[in-house]
Design a protein around this motif. Structure first.
Motif, PDB file in Angstrom:
ATOM      1  N   VAL A   1       5.375   5.369   1.813  1.00  0.00           N
ATOM      2  CA  VAL A   1       4.817   6.638   2.268  1.00  0.00           C
ATOM      3  C   VAL A   1       5.505   7.828   1.604  1.00  0.00           C
ATOM      4  N   HIS A   2       4.665   8.732   1.124  1.00  0.00           N
ATOM      5  CA  HIS A   2       5.155  10.048   0.698  1.00  0.00           C
ATOM      6  C   HIS A   2       5.334  10.844   1.986  1.00  0.00           C
ATOM      7  N   ALA A   3       6.590  11.057   2.386  1.00  0.00           N
ATOM      8  CA  ALA A   3       6.895  11.596   3.705  1.00  0.00           C
ATOM      9  C   ALA A   3       7.164  13.095   3.656  1.00  0.00           C
TER      10      ALA A   3
ATOM     11  N   LEU B   1       0.835  -1.201   0.000  1.00  0.00           N
ATOM     12  CA  LEU B   1       0.000   0.000   0.000  1.00  0.00           C
ATOM     13  C   LEU B   1       0.871   1.252   0.000  1.00  0.00           C
ATOM     14  N   LYS B   2       0.256   2.360  -0.418  1.00  0.00           N
ATOM     15  CA  LYS B   2       0.974   3.636  -0.474  1.00  0.00           C
ATOM     16  C   LYS B   2       0.084   4.697   0.151  1.00  0.00           C
ATOM     17  N   SER B   3       0.673   5.585   0.957  1.00  0.00           N
ATOM     18  CA  SER B   3      -0.126   6.696   1.477  1.00  0.00           C
ATOM     19  C   SER B   3       0.665   7.997   1.483  1.00  0.00           C
ATOM     20  N   PHE B   4      -0.052   9.078   1.671  1.00  0.00           N
ATOM     21  CA  PHE B   4       0.512  10.440   1.690  1.00  0.00           C
ATOM     22  C   PHE B   4       0.353  11.040   3.088  1.00  0.00           C
ATOM     23  N   MET B   5       1.335  11.811   3.537  1.00  0.00           N
ATOM     24  CA  MET B   5       1.212  12.530   4.814  1.00  0.00           C
ATOM     25  C   MET B   5       0.955  14.024   4.599  1.00  0.00           C
TER      26      MET B   5
ATOM     27  N   ILE C   1      10.131   4.517   2.491  1.00  0.00           N
ATOM     28  CA  ILE C   1       9.966   5.953   2.280  1.00  0.00           C
ATOM     29  C   ILE C   1      10.289   6.265   0.817  1.00  0.00           C
ATOM     30  N   VAL C   2       9.320   6.864   0.139  1.00  0.00           N
ATOM     31  CA  VAL C   2       9.531   7.136  -1.283  1.00  0.00           C
ATOM     32  C   VAL C   2      10.254   8.472  -1.475  1.00  0.00           C
ATOM     33  N   HIS C   3      10.860   8.614  -2.571  1.00  0.00           N
ATOM     34  CA  HIS C   3      11.540   9.833  -3.066  1.00  0.00           C
ATOM     35  C   HIS C   3      12.092  10.777  -2.004  1.00  0.00           C
ATOM     36  N   LEU C   4      13.074  10.296  -1.246  1.00  0.00           N
ATOM     37  CA  LEU C   4      13.738  11.169  -0.268  1.00  0.00           C
ATOM     38  C   LEU C   4      14.516  12.261  -1.011  1.00  0.00           C
TER      39      LEU C   4
END
Ligand SMILES: NC(=O)N[C@H]1NC(=O)NC1=O
Ligand SMILES: [Zn+2]
Ligand SMILES: [Zn+2]
Length: 506
Positions: free
Chosen positions: A228-230, A192-196, A291-294
């Motif tokens: 997660v888009h952090a 799963l993927k989510s946004f903060m 963690i995606v795209h740091l």
């Protein structure tokens, strides 16, 4: 024709038509099988002086039979070996595992004018990517339920040139509904993927720490990751509305100030706190956070390093655009380079490279997030209003190589960042390495061949004009791409039929 004769002839004609129809169906399915590959063999050898394997770069041959790697033979052991099958000799060209891009927005169905399964996967094949994992947002509807995943699979069917997996969305609507999440996972999403923070897409709202905790505990049972888009919006920053419309909105530094590193840091701090809670609750078994795209290579990275050292199951990716560009060189109005989190200064970029080379960043992904040129506002150049997202799918291999050469990047590192580790994240144990028994997903490329990304260059994803890489010179030309043994791309040509398959977790 008299009445009686008609009675006798008609059934005969019907029978004949049925035979013809069956003959056509049988043969058309046979020919479509051959159309999957530009190489008419089921059993063959790929030979080269530079084959990248988990044990190092070797000179030798890879034997492929019915889509799988049957054996790998070093040059010195080649003599005396019986060679059944056709031999394709790539000489000095590099033979590497196909790239696995775990972060792609194909926007199909629903926003296929932004990208699409055929265009996106043709671009992937031309860029040496053999598997990609599609993000749950920017298509419409978002992939947040079993039903919406079915729509994705339907849209992908017989329209994809490489294999495609799917991430599902973790959103407030499903986060506390374990049976809905389980239905989505049972239907085959790889995680799963989510946004903060707001995602920019109305039907994909952001999640908070409690949603994330719920998601992680359901995912743990399936041993699948949460991506997660952090970034968490911080109060103290300048308000977009105040600056919007002013001249400043055209300067990149204005945009950069709206999303400082503290956004990433706040999100990662919260995520690490959640993983700690899960561990102290004894729920950590099978749970994994990615963690995606740091972009921030200072405090955010330090928090990730600490959590990893403390034993948390965490991985992190960055993207080629954070490694290729720096804020100082982004011209006013050049919204092609707008993305979130933003591209930061040159010192930050140097530290990102360092972290990647030292193994603190685990892998790379494109975050190919296209739109239509009208929403990139190229004419107007307003950074605050333009769509955030970088189009790059076809170029990630030459970009990583071209910009990485000065840091001494090796072929083995490319395979680790782009194949082996992404395969593990996506749960694809038969992909990601040139190893006996694995699927024959392979890219053949020439590291020293340079090319200009000018207007004549064949770009297969939609709207190349919004790609930040157009107008640059890159090194590393893809010659051929094999997906499960099918030669799906060869020197500017794709196989006639789209024979990639949807990858569903079970
Ligand atoms: N919705 C969407 O694709 N957003 C992406 N674009 C971007 O630059 N960062 C993202 O997360
Ligand atoms: Zn994102
Ligand atoms: Zn994204």
């Amino acid at each position: 024709m008299d009445y009686m004769l008609q009675w006798r002839v008609l059934p005969l004609l019907t029978l004949l038509a049925s035979f013809l129809f069956l003959f056509y169906v049988q043969n058309s399915s046979k020919s479509s099988y051959k159309e999957c590959s530009l190489l008419p063999y089921q059993h063959y050898w790929i030979t080269s002086k530079r084959i990248v394997t988990p044990q190092g770069v070797i000179s030798g041959s890879v034997e492929i039979k019915e889509g799988k790697i049957l054996s790998i033979v070093k040059e010195e052991d080649w003599q005396g070996k019986s060679k059944v099958g056709h031999i394709v000799d790539y000489e000095e060209a590099v033979v590497m595992p196909g790239l696995i891009d775990v972060h792609v927005h194909l926007d199909d169905p629903g926003r296929a004018e932004w990208e699409g399964f055929p265009s996106g996967t043709k671009a992937a094949a031309a860029g040496g990517i053999t598997t990609l994992v599609d993000m749950p947002l920017n298509s419409f509807p978002s992939t947040v339920s079993q039903e919406t995943l079915k729509l994705k699979i339907k849209a992908a069917k017989e329209r994809i040139y490489v294999d495609v997996g799917f991430w599902g969305g973790l959103v407030p609507e499903n986060a506390f509904n374990a049976s809905a999440l389980e239905a989505l996972l049972n239907a085959g999403v790889l995680g799963l993927k989510s946004f903060m923070c707001p995602s920019g897409i109305n039907d994909f709202p952001m999640t908070n720490a409690s949603h994330i905790k719920e998601g992680l505990s359901v995912l743990a049972k399936y041993r699948r990751p949460l991506l997660v888009h952090a970034e968490i919006q911080q109060d103290s920053e300048i308000h977009l509305e105040a600056k919007d419309g002013s001249d400043d909105a055209h300067s990149y530094s204005t945009y950069l100030k709206t999303r400082p590193p503290s956004w990433e840091e706040a999100a990662i701090r919260e995520l690490v706190a959640v993983t700690k809670e899960i561990r102290s609750g004894g729920l950590a078994e099978g749970s994994h956070l990615h963690i995606v795209h740091l972009s921030d290579s200072s405090s955010s990275l330090e928090l990730i390093k600490e959590a990893k050292n403390g034993g948390d199951s965490i991985t992190v990716e960055t993207c080629p655009h954070y490694l290729a560009f720096s804020a100082e060189e982004i011209r006013d109005g050049d919204t092609r380079l707008k993305c979130a989190p933003p591209i930061r200064d040159a010192a930050n970029k140097e530290k990102l490279w360092e972290a990647l080379l030292e193994g603190h960043i685990d892998m790379l992904s494109s975050d190919h997030s296209p739109t239509v040129p009208e929403l990139k506002l190229l004419d107007d150049g307003n950074f605050l209003r333009a769509w955030g997202g970088i189009s790059s799918l076809q170029f990630v291999l030459p970009v990583t190589w071209s910009y990485g050469r000065k840091y001494g990047v090796t072929l083995e590192q490319l395979a680790l960042w782009w194949s082996e580790r992404p395969a593990k994240l996506a749960g694809q144990e038969l992909k990601g390495a040139i190893a006996t028994g694995n699927l024959a997903d392979i890219v053949i490329w020439e590291p020293d061949v340079e090319f200009d990304l000018n207007d004549d260059y064949p770009v297969y994803f939609k709207h190349p004009s919004i790609s930040a890489y157009m107008g640059t010179k890159l090194s590393g030309r893809v010659l051929a791409t094999f997906v499960r043994g099918n030669l799906v791309y060869k020197e500017g040509k794709h196989a006639p039929a789209a024979c990639g398959v949807p990858i569903l977790a079970r």
